[in-house]
Write a protein that holds these residues in place. Structure first.
Motif, mmCIF file in Angstrom:
data_model
loop_
_atom_site.group_PDB
_atom_site.id
_atom_site.type_symbol
_atom_site.label_atom_id
_atom_site.label_comp_id
_atom_site.label_asym_id
_atom_site.label_seq_id
_atom_site.Cartn_x
_atom_site.Cartn_y
_atom_site.Cartn_z
ATOM 1 N N UNK A 7 -41.832 31.714 -29.822
ATOM 2 C CA UNK A 7 -42.216 32.198 -28.498
ATOM 3 C C UNK A 7 -43.737 32.308 -28.392
ATOM 4 N N UNK A 8 -44.394 32.725 -29.469
ATOM 5 C CA UNK A 8 -45.868 32.760 -29.483
ATOM 6 C C UNK A 8 -46.421 31.358 -29.258
ATOM 7 N N UNK A 68 -38.703 23.852 -29.465
ATOM 8 C CA UNK A 68 -38.834 25.302 -29.310
ATOM 9 C C UNK A 68 -38.266 25.763 -27.975
ATOM 10 N N UNK A 69 -38.471 24.989 -26.928
ATOM 11 C CA UNK A 69 -37.901 25.334 -25.626
ATOM 12 C C UNK A 69 -36.375 25.317 -25.672
ATOM 13 N N UNK A 70 -35.824 24.320 -26.387
ATOM 14 C CA UNK A 70 -34.373 24.235 -26.526
ATOM 15 C C UNK A 70 -33.833 25.430 -27.319
ATOM 16 N N UNK A 71 -34.546 25.764 -28.412
ATOM 17 C CA UNK A 71 -34.090 26.857 -29.279
ATOM 18 C C UNK A 71 -34.161 28.198 -28.552
ATOM 19 N N UNK A 75 -31.171 30.697 -27.401
ATOM 20 C CA UNK A 75 -31.173 32.092 -27.819
ATOM 21 C C UNK A 75 -31.017 33.025 -26.605
ATOM 22 N N UNK A 76 -31.767 32.745 -25.543
ATOM 23 C CA UNK A 76 -31.678 33.563 -24.328
ATOM 24 C C UNK A 76 -30.281 33.499 -23.729
ATOM 25 N N UNK A 77 -29.709 32.310 -23.724
ATOM 26 C CA UNK A 77 -28.364 32.135 -23.173
ATOM 27 C C UNK A 77 -27.338 32.901 -24.008
#
Length: 295
Positions: A7-8, A68-71, A75-77
């Motif tokens: 996220x950073x 990273x966007x996919x991961x 995670x958010x989902x």
């Protein structure tokens, strides 16, 4: 690879500036720079092209950004789905009650829940007050609909916005079927079919204004349907509450109320300190709203 560091990384890629990204993330710039450097060392690749005023991604950085966007999205989902599981209502609700039109109130709530929470299942048990209370005590049902009077002092109770009145079920060809009311004095002279609960109860003489020993009782019953078979055979008159038997149209039976009118209240009861499933708790909350104005 730490999801927090990813996220950073995404924040820096989006802002194009470490200082702005650090401000957005509410961490210090040196801490953010150190985290990014450790990420590059872990992956064994340079992720940024560092300029004097801005920062951009290398080819490896562009690849990581996509992953990273996919991961982080997954995670958010996943976290959102777990929160939904907390809010998801399913399971079984067990309800017992005597035969009464007041069950329509509960049926409305069940129907509403069925539309909004189709995975909730309802299980209905028909019985008199003693049967229902026994099942509540044994934990076999969650809620019971009780025709008062009854000894329900040790239970949580909620009065329903409904009352039932007593009268006699009789054949439509009976001479008394033309009466508007049946008086207590007439009642004493008639051959009666009476619910066993009335015969055994210490409360009903006060409610009905007549003691069982003053009645000409020919038979007792638990539920009204079998009693109506005896009525149809001419054995007597069934003392019961209204709306339990269809007396409209071509039905051979009718209901004549007692005068003066004898009305009884109905309540929903449940165990005190009862632990409810989410489905049962939702049912109770909706039922409280349904009857709030009356209570």
């Amino acid at each position: 690879m730490d999801i927090r560091v990813l996220r950073y990384f995404l924040a820096v890629a989006r802002e194009g500036n470490i200082s702005k990204a650090a401000e957005y993330l509410h961490i210090t710039q040196p801490t953010l720079s150190r985290q990014l450097k450790e990420l590059e060392e872990e992956l064994g690749a340079e992720l940024f092209i560092r300029g004097k005023r801005s920062i951009s991604l290398t080819d490896e950085g562009m690849f990581l950004r996509k992953r990273a966007e996919e991961i982080t999205s997954l995670m958010d989902k996943t976290e959102a789905e777990f929160h939904q599981l907390d809010e998801f209502i399913s399971g079984d609700v067990y309800i017992g009650g005597g035969e009464t039109l007041a069950m329509n109130i509960l049926a409305e709530v069940m129907s509403e829940m069925n539309q909004e929470h189709p995975d909730v299942k309802f299980h209905l048990y028909s019985g008199n007050a003693d049967d229902v209370i026994d099942r509540i005590d044994k934990g076999l049902i969650d809620f019971g609909v009780i025709i008062e009077p009854a000894d329900i002092r040790k239970y949580e109770t909620m009065r329903l916005a409904y009352t039932d009145k007593y009268g006699l079920i009789m054949r439509k060809d009976d001479p008394l079927a033309h009466n508007k009311y049946i008086s207590i004095e007439e009642l004493k002279k008639l051959p009666l079919l009476v619910a066993k609960r009335i015969v055994d109860s210490k409360y009903f003489p006060e409610i009905l204004g007549i003691y069982p020993e003053d009645m000409n009782i020919k038979a007792t019953f638990n539920l009204i349907y079998n009693a109506t078979l005896l009525v149809e055979q001419g054995m007597g008159y069934a003392l019961t509450i209204d709306h339990l038997i269809n007396t409209l149209g071509n039905n051979s039976l009718c209901f004549i109320p007692i005068e003066p009118e004898i009305s009884v209240n109905l309540s929903v009861i449940w165990k005190r300190f009862q632990f409810f499933s989410k489905a049962s708790e939702e049912f109770l909350n909706r039922l409280k709203i349904k009857t709030k104005q009356f209570n």
